[in-house]
Design a protein around this motif. Structure first.
Motif, PDB file in Angstrom:
ATOM      1  N   ASP A   1     -19.355  -6.257   1.849  1.00  0.00           N
ATOM      2  CA  ASP A   1     -19.071  -6.259   0.418  1.00  0.00           C
ATOM      3  C   ASP A   1     -18.351  -4.991  -0.043  1.00  0.00           C
ATOM      4  N   ILE A   2     -17.975  -4.157   0.898  1.00  0.00           N
ATOM      5  CA  ILE A   2     -17.271  -2.919   0.573  1.00  0.00           C
ATOM      6  C   ILE A   2     -15.867  -2.960   1.162  1.00  0.00           C
ATOM      7  N   GLU A   3     -14.867  -2.599   0.361  1.00  0.00           N
ATOM      8  CA  GLU A   3     -13.467  -2.567   0.804  1.00  0.00           C
ATOM      9  C   GLU A   3     -12.858  -1.196   0.544  1.00  0.00           C
ATOM     10  N   PHE A   4     -11.980  -0.799   1.466  1.00  0.00           N
ATOM     11  CA  PHE A   4     -11.177   0.404   1.300  1.00  0.00           C
ATOM     12  C   PHE A   4      -9.706  -0.022   1.327  1.00  0.00           C
ATOM     13  N   GLU A   5      -8.928   0.483   0.388  1.00  0.00           N
ATOM     14  CA  GLU A   5      -7.525   0.064   0.309  1.00  0.00           C
ATOM     15  C   GLU A   5      -6.584   1.257   0.094  1.00  0.00           C
ATOM     16  N   PRO A   6      -6.034   1.820   1.164  1.00  0.00           N
ATOM     17  CA  PRO A   6      -4.949   2.796   1.014  1.00  0.00           C
ATOM     18  C   PRO A   6      -3.631   2.048   0.803  1.00  0.00           C
ATOM     19  N   SER A   7      -2.768   2.561  -0.045  1.00  0.00           N
ATOM     20  CA  SER A   7      -1.491   1.901  -0.310  1.00  0.00           C
ATOM     21  C   SER A   7      -0.429   2.921  -0.667  1.00  0.00           C
ATOM     22  N   VAL A   8       0.835   2.480  -0.554  1.00  0.00           N
ATOM     23  CA  VAL A   8       1.992   3.316  -0.866  1.00  0.00           C
ATOM     24  C   VAL A   8       2.968   2.503  -1.704  1.00  0.00           C
ATOM     25  N   PHE A   9       3.459   3.090  -2.787  1.00  0.00           N
ATOM     26  CA  PHE A   9       4.496   2.472  -3.600  1.00  0.00           C
ATOM     27  C   PHE A   9       5.708   3.392  -3.623  1.00  0.00           C
TER      28      PHE A   9
ATOM     29  N   ASP B   1      21.857   6.710  -8.687  1.00  0.00           N
ATOM     30  CA  ASP B   1      21.934   8.121  -8.299  1.00  0.00           C
ATOM     31  C   ASP B   1      21.023   8.474  -7.124  1.00  0.00           C
ATOM     32  N   LYS B   2      20.403   7.446  -6.524  1.00  0.00           N
ATOM     33  CA  LYS B   2      19.567   7.613  -5.327  1.00  0.00           C
ATOM     34  C   LYS B   2      18.295   8.418  -5.580  1.00  0.00           C
ATOM     35  N   ARG B   3      17.937   8.653  -6.826  1.00  0.00           N
ATOM     36  CA  ARG B   3      16.666   9.342  -7.071  1.00  0.00           C
ATOM     37  C   ARG B   3      15.527   8.400  -6.681  1.00  0.00           C
ATOM     38  N   SER B   4      14.433   8.959  -6.206  1.00  0.00           N
ATOM     39  CA  SER B   4      13.335   8.128  -5.722  1.00  0.00           C
ATOM     40  C   SER B   4      12.013   8.857  -5.883  1.00  0.00           C
ATOM     41  N   ALA B   5      10.950   8.081  -5.928  1.00  0.00           N
ATOM     42  CA  ALA B   5       9.604   8.628  -6.067  1.00  0.00           C
ATOM     43  C   ALA B   5       8.641   7.769  -5.261  1.00  0.00           C
ATOM     44  N   THR B   6       7.503   8.354  -4.927  1.00  0.00           N
ATOM     45  CA  THR B   6       6.491   7.674  -4.112  1.00  0.00           C
ATOM     46  C   THR B   6       5.108   7.899  -4.702  1.00  0.00           C
ATOM     47  N   ASP B   7       4.290   6.839  -4.687  1.00  0.00           N
ATOM     48  CA  ASP B   7       2.869   6.934  -5.034  1.00  0.00           C
ATOM     49  C   ASP B   7       2.040   6.798  -3.767  1.00  0.00           C
ATOM     50  N   LEU B   8       1.106   7.691  -3.576  1.00  0.00           N
ATOM     51  CA  LEU B   8       0.100   7.563  -2.528  1.00  0.00           C
ATOM     52  C   LEU B   8      -1.224   7.225  -3.205  1.00  0.00           C
ATOM     53  N   ASN B   9      -1.812   6.076  -2.852  1.00  0.00           N
ATOM     54  CA  ASN B   9      -2.988   5.579  -3.562  1.00  0.00           C
ATOM     55  C   ASN B   9      -4.147   5.284  -2.612  1.00  0.00           C
ATOM     56  N   PHE B  10      -5.345   5.320  -3.181  1.00  0.00           N
ATOM     57  CA  PHE B  10      -6.523   4.927  -2.411  1.00  0.00           C
ATOM     58  C   PHE B  10      -7.534   4.307  -3.367  1.00  0.00           C
ATOM     59  N   LYS B  11      -8.152   3.173  -2.930  1.00  0.00           N
ATOM     60  CA  LYS B  11      -9.151   2.486  -3.744  1.00  0.00           C
ATOM     61  C   LYS B  11     -10.375   2.133  -2.907  1.00  0.00           C
TER      62      LYS B  11
END
Length: 327
Positions: A213-221, A228-238
């Motif tokens: 009943d327990i979940e771990f969820e690492p993710s990347v956006f 202009d090729k600008r970019s960003a990244t999210d590092l997430n964990f739930k």
């Protein structure tokens, strides 16, 4: 003080420029609402899922960005889904509104190994307007430019397309948003004509060996703008914890940075949510990590939602990677 004020003004202006005719993406997708990211998620799960978001950025700064949005998606037949989303975004004297209609179809690549492929497309209607009626004279600008008149607005009809691959607990979606370039004024060289931006969202949903009943969820956006090729990244964990009824709560965090400034985050903050009897609530806080941090109390986002009309599909391709999709 004047330098700080000028810096804040330029930062708000640059944010406005970057958002033009693009749906603003903060951390709404982390509120168990992957449909924010990609049309390919439409129809995945057993419910009509409705989520409403309210976000206030840089609380404490006058005329800071403010955003409201609503998302809804549900399955039609056994392997397809449709969805709709709408948003209203305010940033100083700029106003942006939009609505998006989405369709997705889900395929089974291999049933035994649980490999699924989803294809999605969206039709978007966006409008961008400058509220020139709110322009006021100041000590430094005693007379407004007479050339600034009329309705300073522009609209855009566009399309998004995406693909989602799922393999057991792993998922990855690739999306191209605003596939069509907008019409531009040839006499204004700074006006962005290429609205195309790319997004990638990937992660794992892992169940605890000791407690299912327990979940771990690492993710990347990841998001990159073609202009202009600008970019960003999210590092997430739930972290999610379910009970016997299928209700659950979750806690997590997100770290966003420009890809050429990994050690200089744009913002970082905790978030949490709960689902009880088909009612959903989540809260997210983002601390701004730049020179504006001394002038605001951060960014606050609230999500409320409902899961309605439960209906199980005969196709495993509409089942999500987390238990939260089929509670």
């Amino acid at each position: 003080m004047k330098k700080i004020t000028l810096y804040m003004l330029l930062l708000v202006m640059s944010y406005s420029y970057s958002q033009e005719l693009n749906l603003p993406v903060f951390t709404q997708y982390l509120a168990d609402n992957d449909f924010v990211i990609s049309p390919t998620y439409a129809g995945i799960g057993d419910n009509l899922k409705i989520r409403a978001n309210g976000l206030t950025q840089w609380v404490g700064i006058k005329n800071a960005p403010d955003n409201q949005s609503v998302y809804a998606d549900f399955r039609i037949a056994n392997r397809s889904g449709i969805g709709i989303s709408a948003y209203n975004d305010k940033n100083g004297n700029t106003r942006q509104k939009g609505v998006k209609f989405s369709f997705a179809h889900h395929l089974t690549l291999d049933y035994k190994t649980k490999q699924f492929l989803s294809l999605g497309i969206s039709y978007n209607i966006n409008s961008f307007r400058i509220d020139i009626e709110n322009f006021n004279t100041t000590y430094d600008i005693p007379i407004l430019d007479p050339a600034i008149n009329g309705d300073r607005a522009i609209s855009n009809n566009n399309f998004d397309a995406g693909i989602l691959y799922r393999y057991r607990a792993f998922y990855m979606s690739l999306n191209a948003n605003n596939l069509i370039s907008k019409d531009t004024n040839p006499y204004i060289g700074l006006e962005p004509g290429r609205l195309l931006n790319y997004q990638m969202y990937t992660g794992l949903v892992l169940r605890s060996n000791k407690n299912k009943d327990i979940e771990f969820e690492p993710s990347v956006f990841f998001q990159m703008f073609d202009s202009d090729k600008r970019s960003a990244t999210d590092l997430n964990f739930k972290y999610r914890k379910f009970n016997r009824k299928g209700d659950y709560y979750w806690v997590g965090g997100s770290y966003r940075f420009l890809n050429d400034q990994f050690l200089k985050p744009l913002n970082v903050g905790p978030m949490a949510g709960i689902m009880v009897n088909n009612f959903y609530f989540a809260y997210s806080y983002q601390l701004t990590i730049n020179d504006l941090s001394g002038f605001n109390s951060g960014t606050h986002m609230i999500t409320i939602g409902l899961d309605l009309l439960q209906s199980t599909s005969n196709c495993a391709c509409t089942r999500g990677t987390s238990q939260s999709y089929y509670r």
